[in-house]
Design a protein around this motif. Structure first.
Motif, PDB file in Angstrom:
ATOM      1  N   SER A 430       0.409  -1.020   0.006  1.00 52.02           N
ATOM      2  CA  SER A 430      -0.155   0.311   0.344  1.00 52.02           C
ATOM      3  C   SER A 430       1.122   0.740   0.204  1.00 52.02           C
ATOM      4  CB  SER A 430      -0.656   0.108   0.989  1.00 52.02           C
ATOM      5  OG  SER A 430      -0.282   0.224   2.720  1.00 52.02           O
ATOM      6  N   ASP A 517      -4.423   0.996   4.130  1.00 52.63           N
ATOM      7  CA  ASP A 517      -4.268  -0.405   3.433  1.00 52.63           C
ATOM      8  C   ASP A 517      -5.306  -1.217   2.835  1.00 52.63           C
ATOM      9  OD1 ASP A 517      -1.556   0.205   4.001  1.00 52.63           O
ATOM     10  OD2 ASP A 517      -1.972  -0.987   6.874  1.00 52.63           O
ATOM     11  N   ALA A 520      -6.873   0.013  -0.448  1.00 54.09           N
ATOM     12  CA  ALA A 520      -4.994  -0.427  -1.326  1.00 54.09           C
ATOM     13  C   ALA A 520      -5.562  -2.236  -1.637  1.00 54.09           C
ATOM     14  CB  ALA A 520      -3.768  -0.862  -1.316  1.00 54.09           C
TER      15      ALA A 520
END
Length: 642
Positions: A430, A517, A520
């Motif tokens: 990420s 995160d 992503a």
């Protein structure tokens, strides 16, 4: 990469990039208002600066005659109920005089502790106002919210006690300008430690401060994190750093006004190397603006304290720049701290009792306004409000997100097979340096199938799953997603207090990094050819439910969000040692709260796995008002997921 290395890296980026590209002098003049608005927002002052201000109400509760001046004991009301105690030193001279605002550091009995400086300024012909802080004044409030009390929800509120102190300082300047003895165009500010930081902030926020001299209150973001000086600092030393500024960015709002920086070479919380770094950056800007002579660095021996050298230099600096009198530091003289020269503590006391209407002790609860629930009557209205909310959050909460999240690519590290199921171990990044994992389980030979994305709670769940996933139809694929702080990237709870404070200084929080995160990961999983993109469900439990709500809001297009025991609000304190759930998001409460953010997901289906917390009544009622295709369900297991 571990979390400490990462935060140190990001802090170093902030400090090295600050004022790295000066450009033209015109650029700094043209952007000054915009930059000051950003600082006002990071201090929680944005809503208070607009409109005409009248001088604050103040009361003189007593006077003390001294040779050449009088000391008035003043109670200033900077906002209704927000009282500031202080001492006003008025020289016995005719005409309008320059004034000095003295901002106190972290000393008990502040008016008494720092009075020798005010006596000296008054003897030199400066009207001098010493104001106490909300933490250590006569009406004690709170500065050390995250430092000692676990009040990490201050970050969600966009609250820092620095904002209150700067506001009180600006109101003190309003008062000084209203006095017939004061020349309103010749006002300076100085102070040490916390008072040094407030001198930086106040001079940056208020151009009426014509001369500034912060003492032992200067350091870079890099030094606070990479050299661990952060541990020693009160919350009042920092702005909510969503725009990822260094102190030199704040100093740039003072330029080209006269600025003297005084620091000790062995200061345990203000590293001298970083002081020099800030000075050199600002020196280059001052020279660009044609005012190189208006900035000076004074280094003194020893640790965190005043030194005779710094005091003399400051007095001479103020004489030069506020009175137009050239006098050497040797000639100007020093303070007199002999007991007989000082006023006894009790004689300086302003209050005989604390006012019944005081709002100092709870200022953190009201100083920065929280968002109220939006009134939404139609799907079209919701779409407009959602777009506004996401735009605001990307600017004021998730400003650290990299622009290329949608471009993150999956890397299949391992393929597995067991009976009629296939498994994949996928890694993704990420952000540079973070290698995170996703464990995918899907029916063999199936194509265009729904996918449940579960944000994992611990490393064991990555492979063995979670009992919460029991009952999920075998027609669904599942992806167990690892975010920062889980598995190989985990950190001990004993480090979490430092991480939560350090992350704020780099413009992020644990929760916002995890949301990054998760977003992503959703983009990564969409790239798998067999996934039915219109039937992706995102699930989180406890603090990970917060991640699910905001990841779904930012990414958009989710089929469903499944929430298990979601927290009711961001506005809850944590444990003083920083352990436990970390759900703070910078400034989020200025825009929304968890139930409202969940409501903005419509028409995404919302499933509450287990009881629906009472706070989410608003969410359910909004969904009911807007109707299909959105809906809220309460389920006992994932068998009921459709």
């Amino acid at each position: 990469m571990n979390i400490y290395e990462y935060l140190c890296r990001e802090a170093a980026k902030i400090s090295s990039s600050s004022l790295a590209d000066l450009g033209s002098a015109r650029r700094w003049l043209e952007t000054e208002d915009e930059r000051r608005e950003k600082l006002a927002y990071m201090l929680g002052l944005h809503e208070r600066l607009h409109g005409n201000r009248q001088p604050p109400r103040y009361t003189v509760t007593g006077e003390i005659e001294r040779k050449g001046y009088v000391v008035k004991k003043v109670l200033i009301e900077s906002l209704p109920g927000l009282y500031v105690t202080g001492s006003l030193y008025l020289p016995n001279q005719g005409g309008r005089m320059p004034a000095v605002l003295y901002l106190c550091g972290h000393a008990q009995n502040q008016k008494h502790h720092y009075q020798a400086h005010a006596h000296k300024f008054a003897s030199l012909g400066f009207v001098t106002l010493v104001i106490e802080t909300i933490q250590l004044g006569e009406i004690p409030g709170y500065h050390r919210g995250t430092h000692q009390l676990g009040m990490f929800n201050w970050y969600s509120r966009g609250y820092t006690p620095a904002g209150v102190e700067v506001w009180n300082a600006m109101r003190a300047i309003d008062l000084l300008q209203s006095l017939p003895q004061v020349d309103p165009n010749r006002i300076g500010a100085t102070g040490i430690s916390g008072g040094g930081a407030m001198t930086w902030f106040t001079a940056a926020m208020d151009p009426r401060v014509k001369v500034a001299a912060p003492v032992c209150g200067t350091a870079t973001i890099e030094s606070h994190i990479c050299r661990h000086t952060l541990e020693g600092h009160c919350d009042c030393m920092f702005w909510i750093n969503v725009y990822q500024w260094d102190l030199s960015d704040i100093g740039a709002l003072i330029a080209p006004r006269p600025l003297l920086i005084a620091s000790a070479v062995r200061d345990w919380i203000f590293d001298i190397k970083s002081v020099r770094q800030i000075y050199e950056k600002l020196k280059a800007l001052y020279e660009l603006l044609g005012a190189g002579e208006n900035i000076k660095l004074v280094e003194t021996p020893g640790g965190h304290s005043y030194h005779e050298k710094s005091r003399r230099e400051i007095f001479a600096w103020f004489m030069k720049h506020l009175k137009g009198v050239e006098v050497s530091p040797e000639e100007v003289g020093d303070i007199d701290e002999h007991p007989e020269a000082l006023i006894p503590l009790e004689e300086l006391r302003v209050l005989s009792e604390i006012p019944a209407d005081e709002r100092v002790t709870d200022v953190q609860d009201w100083f920065v306004s929280k968002a109220k629930p939006l009134k939404i009557e139609s799907p079209g209205q919701l779409q407009v409000q959602r777009e506004r909310l996401v735009k605001a959050l990307m600017k004021d909460t998730f400003n650290h997100f990299p622009s290329e999240l949608s471009e993150v690519q999956p890397r299949i590290e391992l393929e597995q097979e067991a009976g009629e199921r296939l498994g994949y171990l996928i890694t993704y990044s990420s952000e540079e340096g973070w290698n995170l994992r996703i464990h995918v389980d899907k029916p063999k030979n199936a194509d265009r199938i729904p996918l449940l994305v579960y944000i994992v709670r611990n490393a064991r769940n990555l492979y063995f799953g979670d009992k919460l996933l029991d009952g999920l139809s075998r027609d669904w694929a599942r992806a167990v997603v690892e975010v920062r702080g889980i598995g190989e990237t985990s950190w001990g709870q004993d480090l979490q207090w430092f991480i939560r404070r350090a992350a704020m200084l780099t413009g992020r929080t644990i929760a916002s990094m995890r949301i990054q995160d998760a977003v992503a990961a959703l983009y990564v999983l969409e790239k798998l050819g067999w996934v039915e993109k219109r039937r992706i469900a995102l699930m989180g439990s406890g603090e990970m439910a917060v991640i699910a709500i905001y990841a779904a809001l930012i990414k958009g297009g989710m089929h469903a969000v499944i929430l298990h025991q979601p927290p009711p609000t961001h506005d809850e304190p944590s444990s003083p040692d920083g352990s436990g759930a970390a759900i703070e998001l910078l400034n989020v409460l200025r825009h929304t709260d968890l139930p409202y953010a969940a409501g903005m997901l419509w028409p995404t289906l919302i499933y509450f796995l287990g009881p629906r917390p009472p706070a989410y009544v608003w969410t359910e009622e909004l969904y009911r008002k807007l109707g299909r295709p959105g809906a809220v369900y309460r389920i006992k297991s994932l068998k009921q997921l459709t």
